[in-house]
Design a protein around this motif. Structure first.
Motif, PDB file in Angstrom:
ATOM      1  N   MET A   9     -13.208 -20.562  11.822  1.00 31.59           N
ATOM      2  CA  MET A   9     -14.456 -20.426  12.523  1.00 31.59           C
ATOM      3  C   MET A   9     -15.376 -19.438  11.805  1.00 31.59           C
ATOM      4  N   ALA A  10     -14.793 -18.401  11.242  1.00 36.07           N
ATOM      5  CA  ALA A  10     -15.591 -17.404  10.536  1.00 36.07           C
ATOM      6  C   ALA A  10     -16.222 -17.990   9.284  1.00 36.07           C
ATOM      7  N   GLN A  11     -15.520 -18.921   8.636  1.00 35.47           N
ATOM      8  CA  GLN A  11     -16.091 -19.573   7.449  1.00 35.47           C
ATOM      9  C   GLN A  11     -17.332 -20.365   7.812  1.00 35.47           C
ATOM     10  N   GLY A  12     -17.271 -21.109   8.892  1.00 36.74           N
ATOM     11  CA  GLY A  12     -18.421 -21.886   9.339  1.00 36.74           C
ATOM     12  C   GLY A  12     -19.581 -20.994   9.728  1.00 36.74           C
ATOM     13  N   LEU A  13     -19.274 -19.921  10.429  1.00 41.61           N
ATOM     14  CA  LEU A  13     -20.318 -18.975  10.815  1.00 41.61           C
ATOM     15  C   LEU A  13     -20.960 -18.359   9.586  1.00 41.61           C
ATOM     16  N   ALA A  14     -20.142 -17.959   8.640  1.00 45.08           N
ATOM     17  CA  ALA A  14     -20.675 -17.328   7.428  1.00 45.08           C
ATOM     18  C   ALA A  14     -21.500 -18.310   6.616  1.00 45.08           C
ATOM     19  N   PHE A  15     -21.015 -19.522   6.450  1.00 43.06           N
ATOM     20  CA  PHE A  15     -21.737 -20.457   5.587  1.00 43.06           C
ATOM     21  C   PHE A  15     -23.008 -20.972   6.250  1.00 43.06           C
ATOM     22  N   TYR A  16     -22.877 -21.542   7.451  1.00 47.08           N
ATOM     23  CA  TYR A  16     -24.037 -22.197   8.075  1.00 47.08           C
ATOM     24  C   TYR A  16     -25.062 -21.204   8.593  1.00 47.08           C
ATOM     25  N   THR A  17     -24.624 -20.082   9.125  1.00 44.24           N
ATOM     26  CA  THR A  17     -25.573 -19.110   9.667  1.00 44.24           C
ATOM     27  C   THR A  17     -26.171 -18.243   8.578  1.00 44.24           C
ATOM     28  N   SER A  40      -8.597 -30.430  14.240  1.00 47.08           N
ATOM     29  CA  SER A  40      -7.894 -29.409  13.469  1.00 47.08           C
ATOM     30  C   SER A  40      -8.837 -28.260  13.147  1.00 47.08           C
ATOM     31  N   PRO A  41      -8.331 -27.022  13.110  1.00 46.72           N
ATOM     32  CA  PRO A  41      -9.211 -25.867  12.945  1.00 46.72           C
ATOM     33  C   PRO A  41      -9.860 -25.782  11.577  1.00 46.72           C
ATOM     34  N   GLY A  42      -9.382 -26.514  10.591  1.00 49.18           N
ATOM     35  CA  GLY A  42      -9.960 -26.457   9.257  1.00 49.18           C
ATOM     36  C   GLY A  42     -11.265 -27.221   9.137  1.00 49.18           C
ATOM     37  N   LYS A  43     -11.527 -28.124  10.060  1.00 50.67           N
ATOM     38  CA  LYS A  43     -12.751 -28.926  10.011  1.00 50.67           C
ATOM     39  C   LYS A  43     -13.697 -28.483  11.112  1.00 50.67           C
ATOM     40  N   PHE A  44     -14.983 -28.528  10.809  1.00 50.08           N
ATOM     41  CA  PHE A  44     -15.980 -28.138  11.792  1.00 50.08           C
ATOM     42  C   PHE A  44     -16.606 -29.388  12.371  1.00 50.08           C
ATOM     43  N   GLY A  45     -16.740 -29.401  13.663  1.00 49.90           N
ATOM     44  CA  GLY A  45     -17.385 -30.519  14.329  1.00 49.90           C
ATOM     45  C   GLY A  45     -18.892 -30.404  14.235  1.00 49.90           C
ATOM     46  N   THR A  46     -19.533 -31.453  14.660  1.00 46.05           N
ATOM     47  CA  THR A  46     -20.993 -31.482  14.636  1.00 46.05           C
ATOM     48  C   THR A  46     -21.575 -30.402  15.532  1.00 46.05           C
ATOM     49  N   ARG A  47     -20.929 -30.160  16.659  1.00 46.51           N
ATOM     50  CA  ARG A  47     -21.423 -29.129  17.580  1.00 46.51           C
ATOM     51  C   ARG A  47     -21.477 -27.766  16.911  1.00 46.51           C
ATOM     52  N   ALA A  48     -20.387 -27.396  16.250  1.00 36.54           N
ATOM     53  CA  ALA A  48     -20.327 -26.082  15.611  1.00 36.54           C
ATOM     54  C   ALA A  48     -21.363 -25.973  14.499  1.00 36.54           C
ATOM     55  N   ILE A  49     -21.517 -27.031  13.720  1.00 31.60           N
ATOM     56  CA  ILE A  49     -22.498 -27.009  12.627  1.00 31.60           C
ATOM     57  C   ILE A  49     -23.907 -26.851  13.178  1.00 31.60           C
ATOM     58  N   LEU A  50     -24.244 -27.617  14.212  1.00 29.49           N
ATOM     59  CA  LEU A  50     -25.587 -27.509  14.803  1.00 29.49           C
ATOM     60  C   LEU A  50     -25.837 -26.116  15.374  1.00 29.49           C
ATOM     61  N   ILE A  51     -24.865 -25.579  16.068  1.00 24.81           N
ATOM     62  CA  ILE A  51     -25.038 -24.252  16.676  1.00 24.81           C
ATOM     63  C   ILE A  51     -25.155 -23.173  15.603  1.00 24.81           C
ATOM     64  N   PHE A  52     -24.249 -23.186  14.626  1.00 27.73           N
ATOM     65  CA  PHE A  52     -24.283 -22.162  13.574  1.00 27.73           C
ATOM     66  C   PHE A  52     -25.547 -22.250  12.733  1.00 27.73           C
ATOM     67  N   TYR A  53     -25.945 -23.450  12.345  1.00 24.21           N
ATOM     68  CA  TYR A  53     -27.143 -23.608  11.524  1.00 24.21           C
ATOM     69  C   TYR A  53     -28.392 -23.246  12.321  1.00 24.21           C
ATOM     70  N   GLY A  54     -28.436 -23.644  13.586  1.00 18.73           N
ATOM     71  CA  GLY A  54     -29.564 -23.276  14.443  1.00 18.73           C
ATOM     72  C   GLY A  54     -29.676 -21.774  14.624  1.00 18.73           C
ATOM     73  N   LEU A  55     -28.539 -21.114  14.826  1.00 24.00           N
ATOM     74  CA  LEU A  55     -28.557 -19.652  14.931  1.00 24.00           C
ATOM     75  C   LEU A  55     -29.025 -19.010  13.628  1.00 24.00           C
ATOM     76  N   GLY A  56     -28.625 -19.587  12.505  1.00 20.81           N
ATOM     77  CA  GLY A  56     -29.081 -19.071  11.216  1.00 20.81           C
ATOM     78  C   GLY A  56     -30.579 -19.196  11.044  1.00 20.81           C
ATOM     79  N   LEU A  57     -31.133 -20.343  11.454  1.00 17.08           N
ATOM     80  CA  LEU A  57     -32.584 -20.524  11.358  1.00 17.08           C
ATOM     81  C   LEU A  57     -33.317 -19.517  12.236  1.00 17.08           C
ATOM     82  N   VAL A  58     -32.836 -19.316  13.441  1.00 21.50           N
ATOM     83  CA  VAL A  58     -33.489 -18.357  14.342  1.00 21.50           C
ATOM     84  C   VAL A  58     -33.357 -16.938  13.795  1.00 21.50           C
TER      85      VAL A  58
END
Length: 109
Positions: free
Chosen positions: A1-9, A76-94
């Motif tokens: 989860m931290a990888q997705g947060l770091a990359f997308y946000t 599986s925890p290694g893959k990010f779903g669409t929800r997580a990507i949208l939320i993380f990327y949206g938070l990054g934009l904001v």
């Protein structure tokens, strides 16, 4: 989860807002990026996703002989779903739009 947060946000959000700022130097486009980020967070939160184990009533599961603890209901925890990507990327934009609007206010048109 931290990888997705770091990359997308951090990375993807910074690159997108940075490109918008350096190409336009416009506060309006930076506000539009903020609005798109909020929209992505809302869409990510509203998207259908896997059902959590807490949503299943344990009483019914025990009656039918199914153990709730043994069920894998999420991907599986290694893959990010669409929800997580949208939320993380949206938070990054904001986040990065607020940073640009705060610290680079004098350079905006």
């Amino acid at each position: 989860m931290a990888q997705g947060l770091a990359f997308y946000t951090v990375v993807a959000g910074a690159i997108t807002v940075g490109c918008v700022y350096f190409l336009t130097h416009s506060g309006l486009y930076t506000l539009v990026a903020t609005g798109v980020g909020l929209l992505l967070v809302v869409l990510g939160g509203a998207a259908s996703g896997p059902v959590g184990a807490s949503a299943i009533e344990t009483g019914d599961a025990e009656i039918s002989g199914i153990k709730v603890e043994d069920m894998q209901l999420s991907p599986s925890p290694g893959k990010f779903g669409t929800r997580a990507i949208l939320i993380f990327y949206g938070l990054g934009l904001v986040l990065w739009s607020v940073v640009v609007l705060t610290f680079f206010r004098s350079g905006l048109r």
